[in-house]
Motif scaffolding. Sequence first.
Motif, short mmCIF file in Angstrom:
data_model
loop_
_atom_site.label_atom_id
_atom_site.label_comp_id
_atom_site.label_asym_id
_atom_site.label_seq_id
_atom_site.Cartn_x
_atom_site.Cartn_y
_atom_site.Cartn_z
N GLY A 51 0.81 -1.21 0.00
CA GLY A 51 0.00 0.00 0.00
C GLY A 51 0.84 1.26 0.00
O GLY A 51 0.52 2.24 -0.70
N GLU A 52 1.94 1.25 0.78
CA GLU A 52 2.81 2.43 0.82
C GLU A 52 3.52 2.63 -0.52
O GLU A 52 3.70 3.76 -0.97
CB GLU A 52 3.83 2.29 1.95
N ILE A 61 12.70 14.71 0.90
CA ILE A 61 11.41 15.25 0.47
C ILE A 61 10.35 14.17 0.44
O ILE A 61 9.21 14.37 0.90
CB ILE A 61 11.56 15.93 -0.90
N LEU A 62 10.70 13.01 -0.08
CA LEU A 62 9.72 11.92 -0.16
C LEU A 62 9.32 11.44 1.24
O LEU A 62 8.14 11.16 1.50
CB LEU A 62 10.30 10.76 -0.97
N THR A 63 10.27 11.34 2.15
CA THR A 63 9.97 10.91 3.51
C THR A 63 9.01 11.87 4.20
O THR A 63 8.07 11.45 4.89
CB THR A 63 11.26 10.79 4.33
N ALA A 64 9.23 13.16 4.01
CA ALA A 64 8.35 14.15 4.63
C ALA A 64 6.92 14.02 4.11
O ALA A 64 5.96 14.19 4.87
CB ALA A 64 8.89 15.56 4.36
N HIS A 65 6.78 13.68 2.84
CA HIS A 65 5.43 13.50 2.27
C HIS A 65 4.79 12.21 2.75
O HIS A 65 3.60 12.17 3.07
CB HIS A 65 5.50 13.54 0.75
N VAL A 66 5.57 11.13 2.78
CA VAL A 66 5.00 9.83 3.13
C VAL A 66 4.63 9.75 4.61
O VAL A 66 3.61 9.15 4.97
CB VAL A 66 5.98 8.70 2.75
N ILE A 67 5.44 10.35 5.48
CA ILE A 67 5.20 10.26 6.93
C ILE A 67 4.56 11.54 7.47
O ILE A 67 3.51 11.49 8.12
CB ILE A 67 6.51 9.96 7.68
N GLY A 68 5.18 12.67 7.21
CA GLY A 68 4.67 13.92 7.77
C GLY A 68 3.28 14.27 7.27
O GLY A 68 2.43 14.73 8.04
N LEU A 69 3.03 14.05 5.99
CA LEU A 69 1.72 14.39 5.42
C LEU A 69 0.62 13.48 5.97
O LEU A 69 -0.53 13.89 6.09
CB LEU A 69 1.78 14.29 3.89
N LEU A 74 3.38 0.11 10.93
CA LEU A 74 3.10 1.09 9.89
C LEU A 74 4.34 1.92 9.58
O LEU A 74 4.66 2.17 8.41
CB LEU A 74 1.96 2.00 10.34
N LEU A 75 5.05 2.34 10.63
CA LEU A 75 6.27 3.11 10.41
C LEU A 75 7.30 2.30 9.64
O LEU A 75 7.94 2.82 8.71
CB LEU A 75 6.85 3.55 11.76
N GLY A 76 7.45 1.03 10.00
CA GLY A 76 8.40 0.18 9.29
C GLY A 76 8.05 0.02 7.83
O GLY A 76 8.93 0.03 6.96
N ALA A 77 6.76 -0.12 7.53
CA ALA A 77 6.33 -0.25 6.13
C ALA A 77 6.62 1.02 5.35
O ALA A 77 7.07 0.97 4.19
CB ALA A 77 4.84 -0.59 6.07
N LYS A 78 6.39 2.17 5.97
CA LYS A 78 6.65 3.44 5.29
C LYS A 78 8.15 3.63 5.03
O LYS A 78 8.55 4.03 3.93
CB LYS A 78 6.12 4.60 6.14
N VAL A 79 8.96 3.34 6.05
CA VAL A 79 10.41 3.51 5.89
C VAL A 79 10.94 2.58 4.81
O VAL A 79 11.75 2.99 3.96
CB VAL A 79 11.12 3.26 7.24
N LEU A 80 10.51 1.32 4.83
CA LEU A 80 11.00 0.37 3.83
C LEU A 80 10.53 0.77 2.43
O LEU A 80 11.28 0.64 1.46
CB LEU A 80 10.51 -1.04 4.17
N ALA A 81 9.31 1.27 2.32
CA ALA A 81 8.80 1.69 1.01
C ALA A 81 9.61 2.86 0.45
O ALA A 81 9.97 2.87 -0.73
CB ALA A 81 7.32 2.06 1.12
N VAL A 82 9.90 3.84 1.31
CA VAL A 82 10.70 4.98 0.86
C VAL A 82 12.11 4.53 0.48
O VAL A 82 12.69 4.99 -0.51
CB VAL A 82 10.75 6.07 1.95
N LEU A 83 12.67 3.61 1.28
CA LEU A 83 14.01 3.11 0.98
C LEU A 83 14.04 2.40 -0.37
O LEU A 83 14.97 2.61 -1.17
CB LEU A 83 14.47 2.17 2.08
N LEU A 84 13.05 1.57 -0.64
CA LEU A 84 12.99 0.88 -1.92
C LEU A 84 12.84 1.86 -3.08
O LEU A 84 13.46 1.69 -4.13
CB LEU A 84 11.83 -0.12 -1.92
N ALA A 85 12.02 2.89 -2.87
CA ALA A 85 11.88 3.91 -3.91
C ALA A 85 13.20 4.64 -4.14
O ALA A 85 13.58 4.92 -5.28
CB ALA A 85 10.78 4.91 -3.52
N GLY A 86 13.90 4.94 -3.04
CA GLY A 86 15.20 5.60 -3.17
C GLY A 86 16.23 4.75 -3.88
O GLY A 86 16.98 5.24 -4.73
N LEU A 87 16.26 3.46 -3.54
CA LEU A 87 17.20 2.56 -4.21
C LEU A 87 16.87 2.44 -5.69
O LEU A 87 17.77 2.34 -6.54
CB LEU A 87 17.16 1.19 -3.55
#
Length: 319
Positions: free
Chosen positions: A28-29, A96-104, A124-137
Amino acid sequence: MSASVAPAVPVSVSAGVARPRFLILLRGELFKIAHLRITWVMSAIFTLLVVGSQLLLVSGQNTQSDLQSNPLGSFYNLMEGDLSIVRIFSGTFLLILTAHVIGLEYQQGTIRILLGRGVGRLQLLGAKVLAVLLAGLGIIAFEMLIEALFGFGLVAAFGGNHHPARVLGAEYWMDVRFYVLCVLINAVATLLLGVAASVAGRSLAFGLAVGLSWFFVDNLATLPLSIMARFTHSDLWLKLSGLLLGPVLNRLPDEIAPPYHVTVAGPHGPTTITQAVSGFGILPLVTVPGSHALLVILVYSLVFATIAVVLTRRREVLE
């Protein structure tokens, strides 16, 4: 009497759904990230900057002569410049992506809906962090592919019959792997900074402000430290610069990558000289050993991760 129904749910069933639920959350993330406009805007800007830097390199006046007269040095300059660009802009992308995925999520209040459906906070936090990391990679791999294609094109266009790629031996490719490792370490540390800022501020604006200003302030802090060292005649201030995350990340390739050897024409014949792999950006005011640099980055990363986990676990989501 209805309260007695709650314990009827077996523990084994609730434990058994933990793994699939995390995978569903992760999917979902990733779906959210793929449908965020900022993801594609930042990716496009990142790509334009990478392509633009390659075009500037190709159009350089001495590119062809340097490639033919000093091919190994040219390849090192190419590698250091290209991967520095990836390191810098991938960090910005992740912040920037992290701020949108978590902060928003906090700012819009949608996190309460997810938690109200029984999703664990840390899950939920772990799923968000891993999703952003995968997008970054993914974006890092894509931009590195573009740079590799330009590199091959550069050799094909300007190499002529010299075949400069033949000078690339095991030493060069080992340094490339070390530099890529530095890019990945920078990505993880930057991501954790963005996560800590977004969780602490619970808003997009705070996550962006803290995340993007951190390295600006961190790098400029070397200036007052240098002034204090001159004013007090104490090297304590210089040593403090070795504890700043930004400068340490800037010069991490200098600190952990092994030096390389290049043969140049001297007055008495060919001479082999040793050169260090070079990072990019403001450097600490003292020499930082590789082990010290990695320890500093590890401590900062653990602090960022601890802030995010503790605040997520202990604070109530009321607004």
